[in-house]
Each structure stands twice: as C-alpha cells, then as structure tokens.
Design an enzyme around this catalytic site. Structure first.
Site, PDB file in Angstrom:
ATOM      1  N   THR A  24      11.618  68.323  43.847  1.00 54.16           N
ATOM      2  CA  THR A  24      13.106  68.325  43.472  1.00 54.16           C
ATOM      3  C   THR A  24      14.051  69.139  44.376  1.00 54.16           C
ATOM      4  O   THR A  24      14.266  70.324  44.248  1.00 54.16           O
ATOM      5  CB  THR A  24      13.365  68.857  42.069  1.00 54.16           C
ATOM      6  OG1 THR A  24      12.504  70.247  41.926  1.00 54.16           O
ATOM      7  CG2 THR A  24      12.943  68.144  41.082  1.00 54.16           C
ATOM      8  N   CYS A  42      11.435  76.628  46.352  1.00 49.07           N
ATOM      9  CA  CYS A  42      11.802  77.291  45.013  1.00 49.07           C
ATOM     10  C   CYS A  42      13.107  78.147  44.901  1.00 49.07           C
ATOM     11  O   CYS A  42      14.202  77.670  44.654  1.00 49.07           O
ATOM     12  CB  CYS A  42      10.657  78.004  44.491  1.00 49.07           C
ATOM     13  SG  CYS A  42       9.414  76.800  43.905  1.00 49.07           S
TER      14      CYS A  42
END
Length: 425
Positions: free
Chosen positions: A86, A261
């Site tokens: 993502t 992240c």
C-alpha cells in the site's frame, strides 16, 4: 454461515509479508501462494527468496505450500489473505491500486461462506469502505451474508532475524463476533507469541497505522534536535548518550526515514483525517522534518567541501549504502536517493555501493548503477549512509582511505570510531 472445517488458504502477494506467512501456514495446512510476478514464482519454486525473509529450509519445511500465477488455482481456497503493498503516489497520497486489484481478484474467485483477511496497512475504514464493495460488485455476493472479512495488520520487520513472524504478537479482527473468533484462532495456529483480538476491523486498522506514525514522530523529534545541535556545534550522539542514562529516555536516533512503513503509513492516517475535516498538524510536521533530511545531509556535505576548498562541480562523492535499513536488501522508499538527487543537482558525480542491494532493482527503480567496489583514494566526499555490518567490519581506516587528500567523510549511522568522520547526524 462461515465454514468451520480446516480450509485451504490463498496468500495473495508474496513479498516481505506474504511469503513468511505462506511458509508458516504451509507447514500444517494447504496453502497456495499467489503473485503476479512470474519471475518471483519461478524463483520460489526453486527455493530461492530474494527478500531473504525465508530460508531454503523454511520453504522446504512448508510441505503443503504451492505457488501459482494463475488466478483460477485460487478457486479451491476458502480463506484469502491479502498482503499486497500500500504505497503513496508522487503527491504523498495513498495509492490503493494494488489493494483494489487484489480485491477484484478475490471477487473473481470467492465463494459463499468464504473469508477474506487483509494484512496491508491502510487507513481506518479502508477494508469495509474501499475493498469489500469491490469484492461484492465483482462476485455478486453480499458481505456478512455470503462472505466475511477480517483484518490482521502485518508487523514484519524486514531483515530482523530475531523478531520472526511466529514471535510477533498478532492483532486480529473480524466483521462479526463469530468471524473475529475464527480469524483469531486461525492466526493462533502459527503465532507462538499470542494474539490480541481488536474490538473491530477499524480499530485494528487504526492500531496498525499509529504504530508507525508514533515511531515516525519520535525519529522526527530526534532529527529536529540534530538540526539544532548542529547549529550549536554539539555532537548529537554525545547528547543522546548522556540523556540515555535516564531510565525512561527513549533510545531513538537521528537518520533518514525510509522503507515501506514508517515513511509511508502516516500519510494514510493524515489523508483519512482530512477527509473527515481535520487537518493534522503534529503528524505532518514530523513528516516534513523527516522528508527533508536527505537534502539536509547533502547540503551539509557541500558546506564541508567548501570549508576544505574542495571544488564542488564535478567532484566525486561515494555513498555507501542504498537500502532503507542495514543488512537487508529492501530498497522500497529508500531516502538515500534524496541525497543522491540533491548532490547531482550541483553537478557532483555520485557513485553508490551496497553489498546487499540488487543492482538490477536499483537500476530499474531509481536509475542508479551500483558500483561493485569503490576506488581507494578517489573521492572528494564519502557518506556512510547505511549501517551494514560489512561497512562496520571494513573499519574506519578503510573508509577513510577511500577519500582523497583532502576529502570529507560523513558517518550518518555513527558506526565508525568516534572522531574518524568530519560529521555525523
């Protein structure tokens, strides 16, 4: 009603997160590992994992694991676990393209009574508001009547050989109380550290996204302190060493914040906050500081070169390290590229070496041609940008020998003997 017998699992996405998950489940129950990358599948079938997150022995132990690039093979499964990336786009907005494509794929193969679990880091609400509608539309099935959903955020730390998947406590959740229990029991099969059943899917999504946001902000604070101490001509690491003698001082260090992240997830949270009318201030302020550290390092290099009367134009600068963290081949969202781009904007010849990085990936992703071995005594500036153990083993004397006389040596990770570098964060 959801199925209750032992079911075949499909892991969709076999990167740093998906493959270890597939290998663990594949030890005890049938698993199909699916990925759209044909070369990745061929390598895994040969027992080779380029991410180095699993060993050949671990893959060999997963006796019930098979690999496929054919979506039709997934139709025999009844549990689908989505572990696709993502990322953010060029404007630092969430890019759900991989996630929505994976949801479309699930919609094509899912059957009544099946369960889909998402592990990809998202903003609160993404699973039920963005992904589930795609599955419903493609499959023609109704959510929480014909199929069910769960969310269990990944907590893989790339390159960390001490905190492996089974030893990391797992947060779980489900779309109904019954499904939440099923998801929790499923992960309990492989997670020895235990599980934590969150109150809802949204709670689990929010818990994940704030984990990395908190870390990002802590690093941003230390980075800002480093900016201040540099102006005061104080060594930041000396300050942190002294402050660290207090029992509750948090041991964060300054540095570039990259990876898939920490440098990405806060933007998912701030995006969602803005859609409900709240403009985050603290989170975005931390992001601005961390995003600017690469350019800051490059400009400090320029200043030091000018102080030593080293001509900037056409100077040769070596950057040691390209991956986003030490002893790991992961190049995703590495911020070393910020240093490279800034130095090149001043017509400096920048060379990069990294014993962990894949040269083909570095070239395709960033247009950087890695050199195999630096030339001794050839560089006007040397930046130790990543704390690979190989660089530590090489020692300060070797790293110093790479520079001309005079030259500038930066140690961004404080891995060289104190005093051997001209500057460190």
């Amino acid at each position: 009603m959801p199925k209750t017998v032992q079911e075949k699992i499909a892991i969709i996405g076999l990167g740093y997160v998906g493959l270890p998950l597939a290998a663990e489940f594949g030890k005890t129950r049938p698993v199909i590992g699916y990925d759209i990358n044909h070369q990745r599948i061929k390598a895994l079938e040969a027992g080779v994992d380029s991410t180095l997150e699993t060993t050949p022995q671990e893959l060999n132990d997963a006796v019930h694991l098979s690999f496929s690039v054919n979506p039709d093979d997934l139709k025999s499964c009844s549990i689908y676990i989505v572990t696709v990336p993502t990322p953010i786009d060029g404007h630092k907005r969430p890019d759900l393209t991989p996630l929505l494509k994976a949801s479309n794929l699930v919609g094509q193969v899912i059957s009544r009574g099946d369960l889909v679990i998402f592990e990809s880091t998202v903003y609160p609400g993404a699973t039920e508001e963005d992904c589930i509608p795609v599955i419903e539309q493609v499959s023609g099935l109704k959510f929480n009547t014909d199929f069910y959903a769960g969310y269990s955020p990944e907590r893989i730390n790339p390159g960390d050989k001490q905190h492996r998947l089974p030893e990391i406590l797992k947060v779980t959740s489900g779309s109904t109380p019954e499904i939440a229990e099923k998801v929790d029991k499923l992960y309990s099969e492989i997670i020895t550290a235990g599980t934590f059943k969150a109150a809802s899917i949204k709670v689990a999504e929010a818990a994940k996204v704030i984990e990395n946001t908190q870390r990002d902000l802590n690093i941003a604070l230390i980075n800002e302190l480093s900016l201040i101490f540099n102006r005061l001509d104080i060594d930041t690491m000396d300050v942190l060493e002294a402050a660290g003698t207090k029992w509750n001082f948090l041991p964060f260090r300054p540095g570039l914040v990259g990876g898939h992240c920490i440098g990405v997830d806060p933007y998912y949270l701030t995006h969602k906050a803005q859609t409900v009318g709240y403009h985050p201030e603290v989170v975005l302020a931390g992001r601005r500081i961390n995003d600017g550290m690469g350019a800051y390092v490059a400009n400090q290099m320029l200043r030091k070169m000018l102080e030593k009367d080293i001509a900037v134009k056409d100077a040769r600068v070596l950057i040691m390290g390209l991956t986003f963290k030490e002893n790991c081949p992961d190049l995703r969202n590495t911020r070393i590229t910020d240093i490279v781009d800034e130095l090149k904007s001043y017509l400096i010849d920048v060379e990069v070496c990294d014993p962990w990085a894949d040269p083909a990936e570095a070239k395709s992703q960033y247009g950087i041609s890695l050199i195999e071995k630096p030339d001794e005594g050839a560089y006007d500036g040397v930046i130790v940008a990543v704390g690979h153990s190989r660089f530590v083993e090489d020692g300060g004397a070797y790293v110093q020998s790479l520079g001309k006389q005079p030259s500038v040596l930066f140690d961004l990770k404080s891995i060289l003997p104190k005093g051997s570098a001209d500057w460190r964060l």
